[in-house]
Scaffold this motif. Structure first.
Motif, mmCIF file in Angstrom:
data_model
loop_
_atom_site.group_PDB
_atom_site.id
_atom_site.type_symbol
_atom_site.label_atom_id
_atom_site.label_comp_id
_atom_site.label_asym_id
_atom_site.label_seq_id
_atom_site.Cartn_x
_atom_site.Cartn_y
_atom_site.Cartn_z
ATOM 1 N N LEU A 70 -39.483 -25.281 -38.620
ATOM 2 C CA LEU A 70 -39.220 -26.279 -37.576
ATOM 3 C C LEU A 70 -40.475 -27.129 -37.429
ATOM 4 C CD1 LEU A 70 -37.544 -24.181 -34.736
ATOM 5 C CD2 LEU A 70 -36.429 -25.824 -36.252
ATOM 6 N N PRO A 71 -40.338 -28.420 -37.161
ATOM 7 C CA PRO A 71 -41.533 -29.239 -36.956
ATOM 8 C C PRO A 71 -42.174 -28.939 -35.597
ATOM 9 C CG PRO A 71 -39.569 -30.556 -36.585
ATOM 10 C CD PRO A 71 -39.089 -29.199 -37.029
ATOM 11 N N LYS A 72 -43.463 -29.179 -35.516
ATOM 12 C CA LYS A 72 -44.191 -28.856 -34.272
ATOM 13 C C LYS A 72 -43.624 -29.620 -33.078
ATOM 14 C CE LYS A 72 -48.027 -32.233 -34.546
ATOM 15 N NZ LYS A 72 -47.422 -33.229 -35.459
ATOM 16 N N GLU A 73 -43.026 -30.791 -33.333
ATOM 17 C CA GLU A 73 -42.480 -31.605 -32.244
ATOM 18 C C GLU A 73 -41.294 -30.918 -31.564
ATOM 19 O OE1 GLU A 73 -44.857 -33.887 -34.961
ATOM 20 O OE2 GLU A 73 -43.089 -32.668 -35.386
ATOM 21 N N VAL A 74 -40.603 -30.042 -32.290
ATOM 22 C CA VAL A 74 -39.460 -29.297 -31.759
ATOM 23 C C VAL A 74 -39.905 -27.907 -31.305
ATOM 24 C CG1 VAL A 74 -37.435 -28.026 -32.619
ATOM 25 C CG2 VAL A 74 -37.619 -30.472 -33.011
ATOM 26 N N PRO A 84 -51.734 -33.624 -32.099
ATOM 27 C CA PRO A 84 -50.935 -34.664 -32.769
ATOM 28 C C PRO A 84 -51.431 -35.003 -34.181
ATOM 29 C CG PRO A 84 -52.213 -35.602 -30.951
ATOM 30 C CD PRO A 84 -52.369 -34.117 -30.859
ATOM 31 N N GLN A 85 -52.689 -34.630 -34.496
ATOM 32 C CA GLN A 85 -53.227 -34.920 -35.838
ATOM 33 C C GLN A 85 -52.600 -34.035 -36.920
ATOM 34 O OE1 GLN A 85 -55.362 -37.512 -36.034
ATOM 35 N NE2 GLN A 85 -54.995 -37.593 -33.824
ATOM 36 N N LEU A 86 -52.007 -32.910 -36.521
ATOM 37 C CA LEU A 86 -51.463 -31.971 -37.509
ATOM 38 C C LEU A 86 -50.159 -32.493 -38.106
ATOM 39 C CD1 LEU A 86 -51.922 -28.663 -35.445
ATOM 40 C CD2 LEU A 86 -53.276 -29.362 -37.429
ATOM 41 N N ASN A 87 -49.868 -32.043 -39.337
ATOM 42 C CA ASN A 87 -48.560 -32.333 -39.932
ATOM 43 C C ASN A 87 -47.463 -31.697 -39.087
ATOM 44 O OD1 ASN A 87 -49.598 -33.753 -42.100
ATOM 45 N ND2 ASN A 87 -49.687 -31.970 -43.437
ATOM 46 N N SER A 88 -46.227 -32.118 -39.325
ATOM 47 C CA SER A 88 -45.120 -31.574 -38.538
ATOM 48 C C SER A 88 -44.853 -30.106 -38.859
ATOM 49 C CB SER A 88 -43.848 -32.399 -38.762
ATOM 50 O OG SER A 88 -43.935 -33.613 -38.037
ATOM 51 N N PHE A 89 -44.913 -29.752 -40.158
ATOM 52 C CA PHE A 89 -44.639 -28.364 -40.566
ATOM 53 C C PHE A 89 -45.962 -27.664 -40.836
ATOM 54 C CE2 PHE A 89 -40.864 -30.822 -41.393
ATOM 55 C CZ PHE A 89 -39.857 -30.014 -40.894
ATOM 56 N N LEU A 90 -46.162 -26.549 -40.165
ATOM 57 C CA LEU A 90 -47.508 -25.974 -40.087
ATOM 58 C C LEU A 90 -47.615 -24.627 -40.782
ATOM 59 C CD1 LEU A 90 -48.018 -26.648 -36.280
ATOM 60 C CD2 LEU A 90 -48.933 -28.002 -38.171
ATOM 61 N N PRO A 91 -48.809 -24.350 -41.368
ATOM 62 C CA PRO A 91 -49.088 -22.976 -41.795
ATOM 63 C C PRO A 91 -49.143 -22.081 -40.556
ATOM 64 C CG PRO A 91 -50.834 -24.501 -42.497
ATOM 65 C CD PRO A 91 -49.943 -25.253 -41.567
ATOM 66 N N PRO A 405 -34.251 -27.926 -49.757
ATOM 67 C CA PRO A 405 -34.902 -26.712 -49.241
ATOM 68 C C PRO A 405 -36.358 -26.563 -49.666
ATOM 69 C CG PRO A 405 -33.366 -26.167 -51.000
ATOM 70 C CD PRO A 405 -33.152 -27.607 -50.683
ATOM 71 N N GLU A 406 -36.734 -27.218 -50.782
ATOM 72 C CA GLU A 406 -38.131 -27.141 -51.231
ATOM 73 C C GLU A 406 -39.005 -28.207 -50.595
ATOM 74 O OE1 GLU A 406 -39.390 -26.142 -55.407
ATOM 75 O OE2 GLU A 406 -37.300 -26.699 -55.756
ATOM 76 N N ASN A 407 -38.403 -29.371 -50.292
ATOM 77 C CA ASN A 407 -39.235 -30.538 -49.949
ATOM 78 C C ASN A 407 -39.153 -31.003 -48.502
ATOM 79 O OD1 ASN A 407 -39.903 -30.606 -52.668
ATOM 80 N ND2 ASN A 407 -38.127 -31.887 -53.162
ATOM 81 N N TYR A 408 -38.244 -30.430 -47.705
ATOM 82 C CA TYR A 408 -38.069 -30.985 -46.352
ATOM 83 C C TYR A 408 -39.342 -30.885 -45.516
ATOM 84 C CZ TYR A 408 -37.538 -26.306 -44.273
ATOM 85 O OH TYR A 408 -37.757 -25.017 -43.830
ATOM 86 N N ARG A 409 -40.220 -29.942 -45.877
ATOM 87 C CA ARG A 409 -41.450 -29.768 -45.082
ATOM 88 C C ARG A 409 -42.513 -30.827 -45.395
ATOM 89 N NH1 ARG A 409 -40.324 -24.162 -46.449
ATOM 90 N NH2 ARG A 409 -39.942 -22.891 -44.600
#
Length: 425
Positions: A70-74, A84-91, A405-409
């Motif tokens: 899930l993206p951080k925004e959700v 806010p500087q981080l990518n949406s999908f996080l380690p 499924p591989e690239n949505y992140r």
């Protein structure tokens, strides 16, 4: 001043503590019991598998290269954004840092007892209307103590007790058998043939990791065949039916093959060793805890709350709604129906699901029902509902995940209002 015990200092437990601390006129500071020596629950990565030094099972099921689906925004608590500087999908490490920041910002840490095991949570009925709770815990030195609380929040998660289905002849298998709970990284499986049982989020993610690391993967599942593109090292098959006498794997479609590894990505059991289900009027099985009114409380003891028990949800926003509703019940601003009415409502809801063909193990899957559920809690308890943008972006990401499924992140998003989001480069 009501005293509340919180079991677990993962995301749900921290959320409970944060909201209890924000109501100092109604609640004493909470006591948070944490099994490990750190916050974060399942987000706290531990390279070890098996047991801790004290002999208890390792709690976390986190693997090294996991990134959020899930993206951080959700994913965020509605009142506490990610950087806010981080990518949406996080380690996972970034989620752990986020929880540490949340803990620090709300000054929760002084109220956590680390390396403390909750041994027993027992109701003590004072009058027909009131129940007190005796909580017995033991610290790392083995020192045991029993304290009394007005309410208990069970925030111990449900990703730590692996569910391993019964496979006939499994003792014949010559290779390695493990559950994703004990999976940490793919490198060690390079060059091996791995049968992954289960194609939900972790089964799919781990299969892709294994294939990229040079393993030959058979993704074995009973769902409709996945039609989106998978890496070349992955083939799909029907569910595993049995292990033959010679150690080979027989699938339900009759085909037979060899494998070096069987990897169970088959989910987790609900397990609360500190509760006596019969005493609470509850049935706790592998995949179901029932009856729970609004998926939260046993009708017989509505000052015991299970936070985050549902599956396929936006976890942190869901916890946030449940905790605020539970505190509104405790402070009297929400009046509950009678025990009989609550039990009847739960029974009717579960029966309706069964009649729609929902399998026993899927009764706590919420998915599309989560939005109305959170809205109901917010309306009843008078706190702000989740903004519509949370649902809209969640559904967009779900759609992208089915296609790529591989690239949505690799996609990044930004919220621009309570109702709108945008894709950013």
């Amino acid at each position: 001043m009501k005293r509340v015990a919180v079991v677990g200092a993962g995301a749900a437990g921290l959320c409970a503590a944060r909201h209890i601390l924000s109501c100092p006129n109604s609640f004493a500071p909470p006591v948070v019991f944490e099994l490990t020596d750190n916050i974060g629950g399942t987000w706290c990565y531990d390279e070890r598998v098996g047991t801790y030094d004290n002999g208890r099972p390792i709690h976390s099921s986190m693997y090294r290269d996991l990134r959020t689906n899930l993206p951080k925004e959700v994913m965020m608590f509605p009142d506490f954004p990610f950087d806010p500087q981080l990518n949406s999908f996080l380690p996972h490490r970034e989620v752990q840092r986020y929880l540490e920041r949340y803990c620090q910002s709300h000054k929760i840490r002084p109220h956590i007892r680390f390396s403390t095991v909750v041994e027993k949570v027992k109701p003590v009925v004072e009058t027909a209307e009131t129940t007190l709770w005796e909580v017995t815990s033991s610290d790392s030195s083995g020192c045991q103590k029993t304290e009394t609380f007005d309410s208990v929040f069970v925030c111990s998660g449900h990703y730590s007790d692996p569910h391993v289905p019964d496979i006939p002849g499994i003792h014949n298998f010559k290779g390695q058998v493990l559950h994703s709970h004990s999976y940490r990284y793919a490198d060690v499986f390079s060059g091996q043939s791995v049968v992954v049982l289960g194609a939900k989020a972790s089964g799919l993610d781990i299969s892709i990791e294994l294939a990229k690391a040079g393993a030959q993967v058979t993704l074995s599942h009973g769902r409709p065949r996945l039609t989106f593109p998978l890496p070349s090292g992955i083939q799909q098959s029907s569910p595993v039916a049995a292990i033959e006498d010679d150690g080979s794997v027989r699938f339900q479609d009759g085909s037979v093959g060899g494998a070096d590894v069987l990897m169970f990505c088959t989910g987790y059991n609900f397990r609360y060793p500190f509760l006596d289900a019969d005493q609470l009027g509850l049935e706790i099985q592998d995949h179901i805890v029932s009856p729970l009114y609004l998926f939260l409380m046993p009708p017989a003891f509505p000052s015991l709350f299970f936070i985050g028990i549902c599956k396929i949800i936006c976890p942190f926003p869901n916890f946030n709604c449940q905790v605020q509703f539970a505190l509104a019940v405790l402070d009297g601003s929400v009046t509950l129906p009678s025990r009989a009415e609550m039990e009847d409502k739960v029974r009717r809801e579960l029966q309706a699901k069964r009649e729609r063909g929902v399998h026993q193990r899927h009764l706590l899957i919420m998915d599309q029902d989560q939005w109305e559920y959170c809205q109901t809690l917010a309306h009843a308890a008078g706190f702000p509902p989740l903004p519509p943008v949370t649902r809209r972006l969640y559904e967009e990401v779900w759609r992208q995940r089915q296609i790529h499924p591989e690239n949505y992140r690799t996609l990044n998003y930004r919220l621009i209002s309570d109702t709108q989001w945008e894709l950013i480069d």
